[in-house]
Design a protein around this motif. Structure first.
Motif, PDB file in Angstrom:
ATOM      1  N   SER A 103      26.414  36.282  49.674  1.00  0.00           N
ATOM      2  CA  SER A 103      27.735  37.050  49.997  1.00  0.00           C
ATOM      3  C   SER A 103      27.851  38.221  49.135  1.00  0.00           C
ATOM      4  N   SER A 119      27.634  42.146  50.543  1.00  0.00           N
ATOM      5  CA  SER A 119      28.790  42.873  49.979  1.00  0.00           C
ATOM      6  C   SER A 119      28.449  44.173  49.307  1.00  0.00           C
ATOM      7  N   TYR A 165      35.015  37.564  43.901  1.00  0.00           N
ATOM      8  CA  TYR A 165      33.508  37.297  44.414  1.00  0.00           C
ATOM      9  C   TYR A 165      32.916  36.632  43.121  1.00  0.00           C
ATOM     10  N   MET A 188      38.767  42.327  45.033  1.00  0.00           N
ATOM     11  CA  MET A 188      37.729  41.395  45.645  1.00  0.00           C
ATOM     12  C   MET A 188      36.193  41.278  44.698  1.00  0.00           C
ATOM     13  N   GLU A 240      39.601  36.383  53.238  1.00  0.00           N
ATOM     14  CA  GLU A 240      38.683  37.091  54.076  1.00  0.00           C
ATOM     15  C   GLU A 240      38.813  36.591  55.461  1.00  0.00           C
ATOM     16  N   ARG A 252      29.828  37.803  56.594  1.00  0.00           N
ATOM     17  CA  ARG A 252      30.233  37.293  55.070  1.00  0.00           C
ATOM     18  C   ARG A 252      31.165  36.366  55.195  1.00  0.00           C
ATOM     19  N   VAL A 253      32.014  36.057  56.092  1.00  0.00           N
ATOM     20  CA  VAL A 253      33.079  35.081  56.186  1.00  0.00           C
ATOM     21  C   VAL A 253      32.323  33.710  56.767  1.00  0.00           C
ATOM     22  N   HIS A 290      31.383  41.842  58.012  1.00  0.00           N
ATOM     23  CA  HIS A 290      32.400  41.055  57.453  1.00  0.00           C
ATOM     24  C   HIS A 290      32.463  39.545  58.248  1.00  0.00           C
TER      25      HIS A 290
END
Length: 152
Positions: free
Chosen positions: A93, A97, A60, A56, A22, A134-135, A131
């Motif tokens: 997360s 997502s 996840y 993903m 990611e 999220r990272v 993103h």
């Protein structure tokens, strides 16, 4: 080797690899794609969205399960707090997502150079900003998983 150690190693490995992918998407792949001509950029991001969109979700959810098991196995010990906070961050997360990134990805993965919306660039920039968030969340979760793993 104890069960806690096995799950600590698995969680660090699986979550660490996911964070690496990611992070690479955010800070290596997407900047490269943005530098391509319009048609190539749209098609490459669509292809990436299709490919990573298949992998993903499992990664996840698998990471979330591994971290949860690690937190349960370390409950009452010095690693438990870091493990629980890591579970909360990874769950956040996943929610981020599903609620925000997946719907954008699902739109973009069907775009072609000939068939894309007029606001495609704004939609990709929105996805990129989300993103980055999220990272940041999964990096924090990974750090806490590493802390928990070294405290086992």
């Amino acid at each position: 080797m104890s069960m806690e150690t096995v799950f600590a190693v698995l969680a660090v490995t699986v979550v660490g690899l996911m964070v690496g992918v990611e992070f690479s998407v955010a800070f290596v792949i997407n900047p490269i794609l943005r530098a391509l001509p319009l048609e190539a950029c749209i098609e490459a991001r669509a292809h990436g969205g299709r490919m990573l969109g298949r992998v993903m979700p499992f990664w996840y959810f698998g990471s979330l399960v591994l971290i949860a098991v690690l937190a349960i196995l370390t409950w009452g010990g010095p690693a438990a707090t870091a493990g629980v906070i890591a579970v909360v961050l990874m769950a956040a997360s996943v929610v981020l997502s599903i609620a925000l990134l997946v719907p954008l990805n699902n739109r973009g993965k069907h775009w072609t150079a000939e068939n894309h919306p007029a606001d495609w660039r704004e939609l990709q920039q929105r996805w990129d900003r989300l993103h980055y968030l999220r990272v940041a969340v999964i990096v924090a979760a990974f750090i806490l998983v590493a802390v928990a793993a070294t405290t086992v």
